[in-house]
Scaffold this motif. Structure first.
Motif, PDB file in Angstrom:
ATOM      1  N   UNK A 166      -5.481 -26.660   3.357  1.00 48.58           N
ATOM      2  CA  UNK A 166      -6.813 -26.687   2.758  1.00 48.58           C
ATOM      3  C   UNK A 166      -7.149 -28.154   2.478  1.00 48.58           C
ATOM      4  N   UNK A 167      -8.105 -28.701   3.226  1.00 44.43           N
ATOM      5  CA  UNK A 167      -8.483 -30.112   3.066  1.00 44.43           C
ATOM      6  C   UNK A 167      -7.328 -31.036   3.342  1.00 44.43           C
ATOM      7  N   UNK A 168      -6.483 -30.662   4.298  1.00 39.39           N
ATOM      8  CA  UNK A 168      -5.343 -31.495   4.658  1.00 39.39           C
ATOM      9  C   UNK A 168      -4.129 -31.307   3.767  1.00 39.39           C
ATOM     10  N   UNK A 169      -4.247 -30.450   2.748  1.00 42.32           N
ATOM     11  CA  UNK A 169      -3.129 -30.200   1.842  1.00 42.32           C
ATOM     12  C   UNK A 169      -2.481 -28.853   2.174  1.00 42.32           C
TER      13      UNK A 169
END
Length: 246
Positions: free
Chosen positions: A61-64
């Motif tokens: 999610x968003x690169x996380x």
């Protein structure tokens, strides 16, 4: 069963029992690298627990990195399993033979009491036609039972004769009920058979004694009637003799 505001922001371990926390952590660590599934318990707001299946998969999610965990309540499934085990226990501990068969008359289940009463093991009986224990002269009864079963009817306390592995006949009282699928279609027959041979033998012996007693009574009555007739003849002859002497 718990408000969303009491769930959001809380660690997942908060909603399981203390003894299940290590299992939950191992599950989450495994799910971080690949999909994972585990059966555990969740702690409810009222302090009770419920069995659940957790399915998790990793995503971003968003690169996380993140985990998506799906919770499936297993309460009904566990209850159904317990019910099946309970019913199976009843069937196996019953003193009556409990047999099920398909409409093509093939035996599909055979409990311990059926083994004891008929002498055939489950391995010998399952997959065999029901004629295994039905005398040839009684095979029409099977057709009669199936006709009623296909109409959704139940047969109770039907007394008949069956044969054992040794070929010996035994008297049974049977109850037959239809087996249905999820759509209500009749797919087979469940039969409970109670061995009443001793009862029938006792009834036959009692009837034999009754008939013997009746014959003795009739014989004694005949003897008394003959004695009375002979006595009456003697009385008449005596009166005639007395009249001649006058």
């Amino acid at each position: 069963q718990m408000p969303t505001e009491k769930i959001l922001g809380k660690p997942l371990a908060r909603f399981t029992t203390t003894e299940d926390v290590p299992q939950l952590r191992a599950f989450l660590e495994e799910a971080a690298g690949k999909s994972s599934v585990v059966t555990t318990t969740l702690l409810l707001e009222d302090g009770t627990t419920t069995p659940v299946k957790l399915s998790a998969c990793a995503f971003e999610v968003g690169g996380l990195p993140a985990l998506c965990v799906v919770v499936t309540d297993l309460t009904e499934m566990f209850a159904a399993t317990e019910t099946r085990l309970w019913l199976a226990s009843i069937v196996e501990s019953s003193n009556d033979a409990i047999v099920s068969r398909s409409l093509d008359k093939t035996i599909s289940t055979w409990n311990a009491a059926a083994e004891r009463i008929f002498g055939f093991s489950a391995r010998e009986a399952v997959g065999q036609p029901i004629s295994l224990i039905v005398p040839p002269e009684r095979i029409d009864e099977v057709r009669m039972i199936d006709e009623k079963i296909c109409l959704g009817q139940r047969i109770e306390g039907y007394e008949t004769v069956r044969i054992t592995k040794s070929g010996a006949p035994i008297h049974v009282s049977l109850t037959a009920s239809p087996l249905t699928d999820a759509n209500g279609n009749v797919t087979g027959v469940s039969i409970i058979e109670r061995d009443i041979t001793e009862q029938k033998n006792a009834e036959a012996e009692l009837e034999e004694h009754r008939q013997h007693l009746e014959e003795m009574v009739q014989q004694r009555t005949g003897e008394l009637e003959a004695a009375n007739a002979e006595l009456e003849i003697k009385i008449i002859e005596r009166k005639r003799a007395e009249e001649k002497l006058r």
